[in-house]
Structure formats: structure tokens, C-alpha cells
Design a protein around this motif. Structure first.
Motif, PDB file in Angstrom:
ATOM      1  N   GLN A  91      54.403  -6.736 -17.884  1.00 53.12           N
ATOM      2  CA  GLN A  91      54.848  -7.691 -18.902  1.00 53.12           C
ATOM      3  C   GLN A  91      55.878  -8.640 -18.339  1.00 53.12           C
ATOM      4  O   GLN A  91      56.663  -8.290 -17.470  1.00 53.12           O
ATOM      5  CB  GLN A  91      55.464  -6.929 -20.089  1.00 53.12           C
ATOM      6  N   VAL A  92      55.829  -9.870 -18.827  1.00 51.42           N
ATOM      7  CA  VAL A  92      56.816 -10.884 -18.494  1.00 51.42           C
ATOM      8  C   VAL A  92      57.402 -11.400 -19.798  1.00 51.42           C
ATOM      9  O   VAL A  92      56.664 -11.749 -20.719  1.00 51.42           O
ATOM     10  CB  VAL A  92      56.176 -12.042 -17.703  1.00 51.42           C
ATOM     11  N   GLN A  93      58.712 -11.422 -19.893  1.00 50.05           N
ATOM     12  CA  GLN A  93      59.369 -11.945 -21.084  1.00 50.05           C
ATOM     13  C   GLN A  93      59.971 -13.309 -20.756  1.00 50.05           C
ATOM     14  O   GLN A  93      60.582 -13.488 -19.692  1.00 50.05           O
ATOM     15  CB  GLN A  93      60.475 -10.996 -21.562  1.00 50.05           C
ATOM     16  N   LEU A  94      59.793 -14.246 -21.678  1.00 49.84           N
ATOM     17  CA  LEU A  94      60.234 -15.624 -21.454  1.00 49.84           C
ATOM     18  C   LEU A  94      61.039 -16.117 -22.653  1.00 49.84           C
ATOM     19  O   LEU A  94      60.616 -15.915 -23.809  1.00 49.84           O
ATOM     20  CB  LEU A  94      59.030 -16.540 -21.258  1.00 49.84           C
ATOM     21  N   VAL A  95      62.174 -16.743 -22.371  1.00 45.63           N
ATOM     22  CA  VAL A  95      63.017 -17.281 -23.441  1.00 45.63           C
ATOM     23  C   VAL A  95      63.410 -18.704 -23.084  1.00 45.63           C
ATOM     24  O   VAL A  95      64.084 -18.934 -22.071  1.00 45.63           O
ATOM     25  CB  VAL A  95      64.283 -16.426 -23.645  1.00 45.63           C
ATOM     26  N   GLU A  96      62.999 -19.652 -23.932  1.00 42.21           N
ATOM     27  CA  GLU A  96      63.311 -21.067 -23.709  1.00 42.21           C
ATOM     28  C   GLU A  96      64.623 -21.433 -24.403  1.00 42.21           C
ATOM     29  O   GLU A  96      64.992 -20.846 -25.418  1.00 42.21           O
ATOM     30  CB  GLU A  96      62.207 -21.979 -24.252  1.00 42.21           C
ATOM     31  N   SER A  97      65.266 -22.447 -23.869  1.00 38.47           N
ATOM     32  CA  SER A  97      66.461 -23.015 -24.489  1.00 38.47           C
ATOM     33  C   SER A  97      66.630 -24.454 -24.004  1.00 38.47           C
ATOM     34  O   SER A  97      65.957 -24.881 -23.065  1.00 38.47           O
ATOM     35  CB  SER A  97      67.717 -22.202 -24.152  1.00 38.47           C
ATOM     36  N   GLY A  98      67.533 -25.185 -24.677  1.00 39.26           N
ATOM     37  CA  GLY A  98      67.857 -26.531 -24.220  1.00 39.26           C
ATOM     38  C   GLY A  98      67.255 -27.656 -25.023  1.00 39.26           C
ATOM     39  O   GLY A  98      67.529 -28.829 -24.753  1.00 39.26           O
ATOM     40  N   GLY A  99      66.437 -27.330 -26.010  1.00 40.56           N
ATOM     41  CA  GLY A  99      65.859 -28.385 -26.833  1.00 40.56           C
ATOM     42  C   GLY A  99      66.914 -29.028 -27.726  1.00 40.56           C
ATOM     43  O   GLY A  99      68.045 -28.568 -27.826  1.00 40.56           O
ATOM     44  N   GLY A 100      66.507 -30.115 -28.383  1.00 38.10           N
ATOM     45  CA  GLY A 100      67.434 -30.792 -29.282  1.00 38.10           C
ATOM     46  C   GLY A 100      66.940 -32.167 -29.655  1.00 38.10           C
ATOM     47  O   GLY A 100      65.775 -32.515 -29.426  1.00 38.10           O
ATOM     48  N   LEU A 101      67.845 -32.949 -30.229  1.00 38.71           N
ATOM     49  CA  LEU A 101      67.549 -34.314 -30.660  1.00 38.71           C
ATOM     50  C   LEU A 101      68.184 -35.287 -29.678  1.00 38.71           C
ATOM     51  O   LEU A 101      69.380 -35.164 -29.356  1.00 38.71           O
ATOM     52  CB  LEU A 101      68.099 -34.542 -32.063  1.00 38.71           C
ATOM     53  N   VAL A 102      67.408 -36.245 -29.210  1.00 37.11           N
ATOM     54  CA  VAL A 102      67.907 -37.227 -28.247  1.00 37.11           C
ATOM     55  C   VAL A 102      67.280 -38.581 -28.551  1.00 37.11           C
ATOM     56  O   VAL A 102      66.159 -38.643 -29.084  1.00 37.11           O
ATOM     57  CB  VAL A 102      67.590 -36.772 -26.803  1.00 37.11           C
ATOM     58  N   GLN A 103      67.999 -39.632 -28.231  1.00 32.07           N
ATOM     59  CA  GLN A 103      67.454 -40.981 -28.427  1.00 32.07           C
ATOM     60  C   GLN A 103      66.476 -41.333 -27.313  1.00 32.07           C
ATOM     61  O   GLN A 103      66.569 -40.808 -26.196  1.00 32.07           O
ATOM     62  CB  GLN A 103      68.583 -42.000 -28.466  1.00 32.07           C
ATOM     63  N   ALA A 104      65.577 -42.229 -27.619  1.00 32.55           N
ATOM     64  CA  ALA A 104      64.635 -42.706 -26.605  1.00 32.55           C
ATOM     65  C   ALA A 104      65.400 -43.238 -25.398  1.00 32.55           C
ATOM     66  O   ALA A 104      66.424 -43.924 -25.542  1.00 32.55           O
ATOM     67  CB  ALA A 104      63.746 -43.795 -27.188  1.00 32.55           C
ATOM     68  N   GLY A 105      64.913 -42.887 -24.217  1.00 31.14           N
ATOM     69  CA  GLY A 105      65.580 -43.268 -22.988  1.00 31.14           C
ATOM     70  C   GLY A 105      66.554 -42.229 -22.478  1.00 31.14           C
ATOM     71  O   GLY A 105      67.032 -42.324 -21.344  1.00 31.14           O
ATOM     72  N   GLY A 106      66.850 -41.243 -23.307  1.00 31.75           N
ATOM     73  CA  GLY A 106      67.795 -40.201 -22.939  1.00 31.75           C
ATOM     74  C   GLY A 106      67.157 -39.090 -22.135  1.00 31.75           C
ATOM     75  O   GLY A 106      65.978 -39.157 -21.763  1.00 31.75           O
ATOM     76  N   SER A 107      67.956 -38.045 -21.883  1.00 33.27           N
ATOM     77  CA  SER A 107      67.521 -36.923 -21.047  1.00 33.27           C
ATOM     78  C   SER A 107      67.844 -35.598 -21.712  1.00 33.27           C
ATOM     79  O   SER A 107      68.802 -35.493 -22.493  1.00 33.27           O
ATOM     80  CB  SER A 107      68.221 -36.973 -19.682  1.00 33.27           C
ATOM     81  N   LEU A 108      67.045 -34.604 -21.384  1.00 33.04           N
ATOM     82  CA  LEU A 108      67.294 -33.219 -21.765  1.00 33.04           C
ATOM     83  C   LEU A 108      66.853 -32.334 -20.610  1.00 33.04           C
ATOM     84  O   LEU A 108      65.940 -32.700 -19.861  1.00 33.04           O
ATOM     85  CB  LEU A 108      66.510 -32.818 -23.015  1.00 33.04           C
ATOM     86  N   ARG A 109      67.477 -31.163 -20.501  1.00 35.64           N
ATOM     87  CA  ARG A 109      67.018 -30.173 -19.542  1.00 35.64           C
ATOM     88  C   ARG A 109      66.701 -28.878 -20.296  1.00 35.64           C
ATOM     89  O   ARG A 109      67.578 -28.290 -20.929  1.00 35.64           O
ATOM     90  CB  ARG A 109      68.055 -29.887 -18.454  1.00 35.64           C
ATOM     91  N   LEU A 110      65.446 -28.476 -20.203  1.00 34.02           N
ATOM     92  CA  LEU A 110      65.010 -27.219 -20.797  1.00 34.02           C
ATOM     93  C   LEU A 110      65.121 -26.104 -19.764  1.00 34.02           C
ATOM     94  O   LEU A 110      64.920 -26.328 -18.574  1.00 34.02           O
ATOM     95  CB  LEU A 110      63.563 -27.326 -21.279  1.00 34.02           C
ATOM     96  N   SER A 111      65.436 -24.903 -20.259  1.00 34.98           N
ATOM     97  CA  SER A 111      65.517 -23.726 -19.406  1.00 34.98           C
ATOM     98  C   SER A 111      64.563 -22.658 -19.918  1.00 34.98           C
ATOM     99  O   SER A 111      64.346 -22.543 -21.131  1.00 34.98           O
ATOM    100  CB  SER A 111      66.939 -23.163 -19.394  1.00 34.98           C
ATOM    101  N   CYS A 112      64.025 -21.886 -18.991  1.00 32.03           N
ATOM    102  CA  CYS A 112      63.170 -20.760 -19.338  1.00 32.03           C
ATOM    103  C   CYS A 112      63.646 -19.560 -18.525  1.00 32.03           C
ATOM    104  O   CYS A 112      63.443 -19.516 -17.308  1.00 32.03           O
ATOM    105  CB  CYS A 112      61.719 -21.072 -19.030  1.00 32.03           C
ATOM    106  N   ALA A 113      64.285 -18.626 -19.205  1.00 28.19           N
ATOM    107  CA  ALA A 113      64.769 -17.411 -18.553  1.00 28.19           C
ATOM    108  C   ALA A 113      63.649 -16.378 -18.552  1.00 28.19           C
ATOM    109  O   ALA A 113      63.095 -16.062 -19.611  1.00 28.19           O
ATOM    110  CB  ALA A 113      65.990 -16.880 -19.277  1.00 28.19           C
ATOM    111  N   ALA A 114      63.330 -15.869 -17.367  1.00 25.46           N
ATOM    112  CA  ALA A 114      62.204 -14.955 -17.215  1.00 25.46           C
ATOM    113  C   ALA A 114      62.682 -13.565 -16.792  1.00 25.46           C
ATOM    114  O   ALA A 114      63.638 -13.437 -16.032  1.00 25.46           O
ATOM    115  CB  ALA A 114      61.227 -15.501 -16.186  1.00 25.46           C
ATOM    116  N   SER A 115      62.002 -12.552 -17.259  1.00 25.09           N
ATOM    117  CA  SER A 115      62.295 -11.181 -16.848  1.00 25.09           C
ATOM    118  C   SER A 115      61.013 -10.378 -16.909  1.00 25.09           C
ATOM    119  O   SER A 115      60.036 -10.776 -17.543  1.00 25.09           O
ATOM    120  CB  SER A 115      63.353 -10.547 -17.764  1.00 25.09           C
ATOM    121  N   GLY A 116      61.024  -9.234 -16.205  1.00 23.80           N
ATOM    122  CA  GLY A 116      59.849  -8.383 -16.242  1.00 23.80           C
ATOM    123  C   GLY A 116      59.291  -8.119 -14.861  1.00 23.80           C
ATOM    124  O   GLY A 116      60.021  -7.817 -13.933  1.00 23.80           O
TER     125      GLY A 116
END
Length: 121
Positions: A1-26
Motif C-alpha cells: 500500500q501507498v498512502q498519499l496526502v496532498e496539500s497546498g491548494g487555494g485561491l489565486v489570481q490569474a498569473g499567480g503561482s501555487l506549489r502543491l505537495s504530495c506526502a507519500a508513505s508506504g
């Protein structure tokens, strides 16, 4: 089994940036490929980007090439999706997934619960 947890989403204006993370274990992660997918309301889930833990080869959807970058951190067992020059059409729930093969298909066996990304115009 592999467990995955995402984070880092949100609201941003066009032209902006976000960084998503995915923490993995297993299971031994070096044997896996990690993918980012997204699904907008009423739409199918689509491949966005992928990376192999071992070797670091990457794959991108044409719609995000030059704007998104996928990377991984061995020490933290985490995969990142750096998203720049965001557009309203990037709005979706973003999912992290794992499979033994780096590919664009959506039938990866392991999935996280997703994180919402909303880009306002």
C-alpha cells in the motif's frame, strides 16, 4: 500500500503561482512513479504531470508545459507540483497518484483525496 496526502491548494489570481505537495508513505517508493491529475466540475480526470522516483524522468500534459514543474524530495518522501502563470482554466481538484509505471492513464492504483485549486480571472 501507498498512502498519499496532498496539500497546498487555494485561491489565486490569474498569473499567480501555487506549489502543491504530495506526502507519500508506504511501500518502497523508489519503485514507483508519481502523477498529478486534475478534475474540473463536470469534466473527466486528466493527467497533468508525472515523475519517476528513481531517475527523475518527467512527463507533462501539453496544456501545462512551460508553466508547471514536477519534482521530488527523497528525504521528505514528497512530490511537488510548482504551478506558475496560472489560468482560470487550471481551476480543478488536483490529485496525487502512484503507480509502478510513469504513464498518462488515469487508472493509477493509489490516490490521495485531492486539493482544490481555484484561479480567479
Amino acid at each position: 500500500q501507498v498512502q498519499l496526502v496532498e496539500s497546498g491548494g487555494g485561491l489565486v489570481q490569474a498569473g499567480g503561482s501555487l506549489r502543491l505537495s504530495c506526502a507519500a508513505s508506504g511501500r518502497t517508493l523508489s519503485r514507483y512513479a508519481m502523477g498529478w491529475f486534475r478534475q474540473a466540475p463536470g469534466m473527466e480526470r486528466d493527467f497533468v504531470a508525472g515523475i519517476r522516483w528513481s531517475g527523475g524522468s518527467t512527463l507533462y500534459a501539453d496544456s501545462v508545459k512551460g508553466r508547471f514543474t514536477i519534482s521530488r524530495d527523497y528525504a521528505k518522501n514528497t512530490v511537488y507540483l510548482q504551478m506558475n502563470s496560472l489560468k482560470p482554466e487550471d481551476t480543478a481538484v488536483y490529485y496525487c497518484a502512484a503507480d509502478s509505471i510513469l504513464r498518462v492513464g488515469v487508472d493509477y492504483p493509489y490516490w490521495g483525496l485531492g486539493t482544490q485549486v481555484t484561479v480567479s480571472s
